[in-house]
Structures are given as structure tokens and as C-alpha cells.
Design an enzyme around this catalytic site. Structure first.
Site, PDB file in Angstrom:
ATOM      1  N   TYR A  32       1.532   2.468 -29.420  1.00 59.99           N
ATOM      2  CA  TYR A  32       0.691   3.088 -28.404  1.00 59.99           C
ATOM      3  C   TYR A  32       0.670   4.588 -28.589  1.00 59.99           C
ATOM      4  O   TYR A  32       1.451   5.140 -29.375  1.00 59.99           O
ATOM      5  CB  TYR A  32       1.182   2.709 -26.997  1.00 59.99           C
ATOM      6  CG  TYR A  32       2.424   3.432 -26.547  1.00 59.99           C
ATOM      7  CD1 TYR A  32       3.656   3.167 -27.131  1.00 59.99           C
ATOM      8  CD2 TYR A  32       2.365   4.407 -25.553  1.00 59.99           C
ATOM      9  CE1 TYR A  32       4.803   3.846 -26.724  1.00 59.99           C
ATOM     10  CE2 TYR A  32       3.501   5.093 -25.145  1.00 59.99           C
ATOM     11  CZ  TYR A  32       4.717   4.797 -25.728  1.00 59.99           C
ATOM     12  OH  TYR A  32       5.838   5.480 -25.328  1.00 59.99           O
ATOM     13  N   ARG A  51      -0.416  10.349 -35.520  1.00 62.60           N
ATOM     14  CA  ARG A  51       0.845   9.637 -35.277  1.00 62.60           C
ATOM     15  C   ARG A  51       0.605   8.145 -35.085  1.00 62.60           C
ATOM     16  O   ARG A  51       1.398   7.314 -35.533  1.00 62.60           O
ATOM     17  CB  ARG A  51       1.574  10.239 -34.072  1.00 62.60           C
ATOM     18  CG  ARG A  51       2.977   9.663 -33.888  1.00 62.60           C
ATOM     19  CD  ARG A  51       3.777  10.397 -32.825  1.00 62.60           C
ATOM     20  NE  ARG A  51       3.178  10.258 -31.511  1.00 62.60           N
ATOM     21  CZ  ARG A  51       3.585  10.909 -30.421  1.00 62.60           C
ATOM     22  NH1 ARG A  51       4.601  11.756 -30.497  1.00 62.60           N
ATOM     23  NH2 ARG A  51       2.995  10.744 -29.260  1.00 62.60           N
ATOM     24  N   ARG A  99       3.247 -18.570 -31.374  1.00 63.20           N
ATOM     25  CA  ARG A  99       4.456 -17.745 -31.420  1.00 63.20           C
ATOM     26  C   ARG A  99       5.314 -18.052 -32.647  1.00 63.20           C
ATOM     27  O   ARG A  99       5.767 -19.182 -32.831  1.00 63.20           O
ATOM     28  CB  ARG A  99       5.278 -17.955 -30.150  1.00 63.20           C
ATOM     29  CG  ARG A  99       6.487 -17.023 -30.051  1.00 63.20           C
ATOM     30  CD  ARG A  99       7.205 -17.215 -28.719  1.00 63.20           C
ATOM     31  NE  ARG A  99       8.327 -16.288 -28.570  1.00 63.20           N
ATOM     32  CZ  ARG A  99       9.543 -16.491 -29.068  1.00 63.20           C
ATOM     33  NH1 ARG A  99       9.802 -17.587 -29.757  1.00 63.20           N
ATOM     34  NH2 ARG A  99      10.502 -15.604 -28.874  1.00 63.20           N
ATOM     35  N   LYS A 145       6.246   4.848 -32.556  1.00 65.64           N
ATOM     36  CA  LYS A 145       5.893   4.799 -31.136  1.00 65.64           C
ATOM     37  C   LYS A 145       5.516   3.367 -30.759  1.00 65.64           C
ATOM     38  O   LYS A 145       4.347   3.028 -30.579  1.00 65.64           O
ATOM     39  CB  LYS A 145       4.769   5.791 -30.816  1.00 65.64           C
ATOM     40  CG  LYS A 145       4.733   6.157 -29.347  1.00 65.64           C
ATOM     41  CD  LYS A 145       3.930   7.416 -29.125  1.00 65.64           C
ATOM     42  CE  LYS A 145       3.683   7.687 -27.651  1.00 65.64           C
ATOM     43  NZ  LYS A 145       4.905   7.855 -26.862  1.00 65.64           N
ATOM     44  N   GLU A 177      17.150  12.376 -27.154  1.00 66.18           N
ATOM     45  CA  GLU A 177      15.935  12.877 -26.496  1.00 66.18           C
ATOM     46  C   GLU A 177      15.914  12.388 -25.062  1.00 66.18           C
ATOM     47  O   GLU A 177      16.851  11.737 -24.602  1.00 66.18           O
ATOM     48  CB  GLU A 177      14.680  12.439 -27.267  1.00 66.18           C
ATOM     49  CG  GLU A 177      14.565  10.950 -27.471  1.00 66.18           C
ATOM     50  CD  GLU A 177      13.424  10.553 -28.402  1.00 66.18           C
ATOM     51  OE1 GLU A 177      12.420  11.269 -28.480  1.00 66.18           O
ATOM     52  OE2 GLU A 177      13.546   9.491 -29.039  1.00 66.18           O
ATOM     53  N   LEU A 201      11.528  10.310 -31.431  1.00 64.57           N
ATOM     54  CA  LEU A 201      10.084  10.372 -31.641  1.00 64.57           C
ATOM     55  C   LEU A 201       9.707  11.826 -31.937  1.00 64.57           C
ATOM     56  O   LEU A 201      10.150  12.737 -31.227  1.00 64.57           O
ATOM     57  CB  LEU A 201       9.343   9.896 -30.390  1.00 64.57           C
ATOM     58  CG  LEU A 201       7.835   9.819 -30.584  1.00 64.57           C
ATOM     59  CD1 LEU A 201       7.465   8.600 -31.427  1.00 64.57           C
ATOM     60  CD2 LEU A 201       7.102   9.770 -29.259  1.00 64.57           C
TER      61      LEU A 201
HETATM   62  N1  PMP Z   1      10.252  10.979 -26.978  1.00 60.05           N
HETATM   63  C1  PMP Z   1       9.950   9.782 -26.447  1.00 60.05           C
HETATM   64  C2  PMP Z   1      10.940   8.679 -26.526  1.00 60.05           C
HETATM   65  C3  PMP Z   1       8.697   9.587 -25.818  1.00 60.05           C
HETATM   66  O1  PMP Z   1       8.376   8.391 -25.305  1.00 60.05           O
HETATM   67  C4  PMP Z   1       7.801  10.677 -25.723  1.00 60.05           C
HETATM   68  C5  PMP Z   1       6.486  10.527 -25.002  1.00 60.05           C
HETATM   69  N2  PMP Z   1       5.565   9.819 -25.735  1.00 60.05           N
HETATM   70  C6  PMP Z   1       8.166  11.896 -26.299  1.00 60.05           C
HETATM   71  C7  PMP Z   1       9.401  12.015 -26.920  1.00 60.05           C
HETATM   72  C8  PMP Z   1       7.233  13.083 -26.276  1.00 60.05           C
HETATM   73  O2  PMP Z   1       6.201  12.920 -27.205  1.00 60.05           O
HETATM   74  P1  PMP Z   1       4.775  13.601 -26.980  1.00 60.05           P
HETATM   75  O3  PMP Z   1       5.042  15.074 -26.889  1.00 60.05           O
HETATM   76  O4  PMP Z   1       4.020  13.245 -28.184  1.00 60.05           O
HETATM   77  O5  PMP Z   1       4.226  13.038 -25.719  1.00 60.05           O
END
Ligand code: PMP
Length: 288
Positions: A32, A51, A99, A145, A177, A201
Site C-alpha cells: 500500500y 516506493r 487459498r 510497505k 521507528e 521503512l
Molecule cells: N515507518 C512506518 C512503519 C510507516 O508505516 C510509515 C508511514 N507509512 C513511515 C515510517 C513514514 O513513511 P512516510 O513518510 O513515507 O509516510
């Protein structure tokens, strides 16, 4: 009623339905993206779509739509739903099949998107946010993602129960994070955030903030830090596409510095907002 988009068509929300055999539902087998809408225009959607392509590639998920198509769909959702400030969410799953864990031989991806309003320029959390520290229990490919996010669901629920607005995830005391954000500290005017790897991410906002901060003449170091270092930092903040730059003023019971948004954080947030204003105003002008 809200206008959504599913597999090539705009449909009212109540007609945007997918099969119970969709692998997104059965396995979290999907990816997503979320991009901000500012001044009624997409912000950095091109970067989010790069991305998306990477996430699809890493999971051998055939991309059903090009970035050009997605850009049109995303902007159209913002426009149709009259979003001035908010977000567009899009998802691609491997599709519908009997499945079976391994990939089915021939299968068509499911793709959908929707938009919703959210306060961005006057985010109520701009006065400071509390984060709740939790162990990072995720898998080894946090750079993708993926929609498989049970660890973040639990982390963010724990944060809510602790009265915090976001989770601060760590591995053996080292910050990875936020639950859905990247985390930064500031010491003596220098910014520090964890380098990108398979452990986090690579946030689009993180990238933009590195650029914005350097334009302000600030030093940015990409180096990991501990929860303890975050607690002892001059300032702490988080970044994400739909929160921009938000000050972290408490880490559980610990008050960061004097408990107020720090000056560097505020400068970076203001510069980020100014950039967003500049980019979207240019787009509005171009289409007028
Ligand atoms: N880390 C994680 C785990 C996230 O889910 C997000 C939000 N998508 C971010 C960092 C921040 O990424 P972005 O700046 O691309 O929204």
C-alpha cells in the site's frame, strides 16, 4: 457518499467490495501507499509511487497500474471527495484465488484506493505528542510497505492504552521507528535518524526532511540511537506523510527536555509546510 476506486472504476463506497478469497484478506499479501493531499493537490505522490513499484517488485507482485494511472486516480479521488487537506490511500493485493500459500499460477491483482480528510497544516498534535515504548516484534523486511501489519496494530493499540499518540519501537534498546512514522532526535542543533535498511521503512517524509533540513543549513546524521538517547536528547520528533513533522514531547513518563516542541523541530516543521505550500500552489496555478 464517498467516491472510491476499485480495479479501474470509481464507485460509491458501499459498492467498493472485494472477495473473501482475496489474498490481501487471507494473508496480508499486498502492498500500500499513503500520500498527503494539501491545498487539494497530491504532495510527493510521485515519490510514493516509486516506493510502491519497489514494494511490488520485492514481493514479485505484478504491477497492475502505471504511476501515471495512479497519479490520475489519486488526484481524482481528492477532487471528487473535495479534500483540501487529507490523504489518499491505495492498495494492491496479489488478487483472488483458492487459498494456497504459494503464488497461484495465474491471478489478477486487486487494486483500490480511497481518500479522506485530515488536518495537516493545523495538526492538533503539533503542540507535542507522547510516544509509548514497545519492542519491535516485526519480520525482517520492514523496508517493504506491506499490508501485513499486525505488529504495528498491537504496538499502536498498546500506545493508545498508555495514553500515547504513537508507538516508539526498539530492538534491544535501539530505536527502529514509530508505529507508522520515522523518529528523529536533535542534539546541539544536529539532527539524527536511523539509516535506511531492511529494518525500517524508508519514509518519503524522512527523505524530504533530510533535504529540507540540509537546505536550512542543519547537519543531518543517519545513525541509529537508543531509547535512552532519545529520552536525553534536546529534541525529538517524528515524520510521516500524513503528520509531516510532529514534536515528541514525552516518551512514556519521561518528559523530553522542557516538554515543549523544540526550536529546531519547529523550524523544520515550518520549512516542511512552506515547501508543501509552494509545491501544491504551483500545481494549482498550473491547472488554472
Ligand atoms: N515507518 C512506518 C512503519 C510507516 O508505516 C510509515 C508511514 N507509512 C513511515 C515510517 C513514514 O513513511 P512516510 O513518510 O513515507 O509516510
Amino acid at each position: 457518499m464517498r467516491s472510491c476506486w476499485l480495479n479501474g472504476s470509481f464507485v460509491p463506497e458501499d459498492q467498493a467490495q472485494v472477495s473473501i478469497f482475496d489474498r490481501g484478506l487471507l494473508f496480508g499479501d499486498g502492498v500500500y501507499e499513503v500520500a498527503a493531499v494539501f491545498n487539494g493537490r497530491l504532495l510527493d505522490a510521485d515519490r510514493h509511487l516509486v516506493r510502491l513499484e519497489r514494494s511490488q517488485r520485492e514481493l514479485s507482485l505484478p504491477a497492475p497500474y502505471t504511476s501515471t494511472v495512479w497519479l490520475d486516480v489519486m488526484q481524482e479521488l481528492a477532487t471528487r471527495n473535495e479534500i483540501r487537506e487529507g490523504l489518499v490511500y491505495l492498495q494492491v493485493t496479489r488478487g483472488v484465488a483458492e487459498r494456497d500459500f504459494a503464488f497461484p499460477a495465474s491471478i489478477k491483482p486487486t487494486a483500490f484506493a480511497w481518500a479522506r480528510p485530515k488536518r495537516l497544516s493545523d495538526d492538533p498534535n503539533a503542540s507535542g505528542l507522547t510516544v509509548h515504548v514497545v519492542p519491535d516484534i516485526r519480520w525482517g523486511r520492514c523496508d517493504i510497505k506491506s499490508t501485513a501489519m499486525l505488529a504495528q496494530v498491537l504496538a499502536k493499540q498498546a500506545a493508545r492504552e498508555a495514553g500515547a499518540g504513537e508507538a516508539l519501537m526498539h530492538e534491544n534498546g535501539v530505536v527502529t521507528e514509530g508505529g507508522s512514522s520515522n523518529v528523529w532526535i536533535v542534539n546541539q542543533g544536529e539532527l539524527q535518524t536511523r539509516p535506511v535498511s531492511e529494518d525500517i521503512l524508508a519514509g518519503i517524509t524522512r527523505d524530504v526532511v533530510v533535504e529540507v533540513a540540509r537546505e536550512l543549513g542543519l547537519v543531518v546524521r543517519e545513525r541509529a540511537f537508543t531509547v535512552e538517547q532519545a529520552m536525553a536528547a534536546d529534541e525529538c520528533f517524528l515524520t510521516s506523510a500524513t503528520s509531516f513533522v510532529l514534536p515528541i514531547t514525552r516518551i512514556d513518563q519521561h518528559v523530553v527536555s522542557n516538554g515543549q516542541p523544540g526550536p529546531v523541530t519547529q523550524r523544520v516543521r515550518a520549512a516542511y509546510l512552506a515547501r508543501a505550500e509552494r509545491l501544491t500552489a504551483a500545481l494549482v496555478g498550473a491547472s488554472a
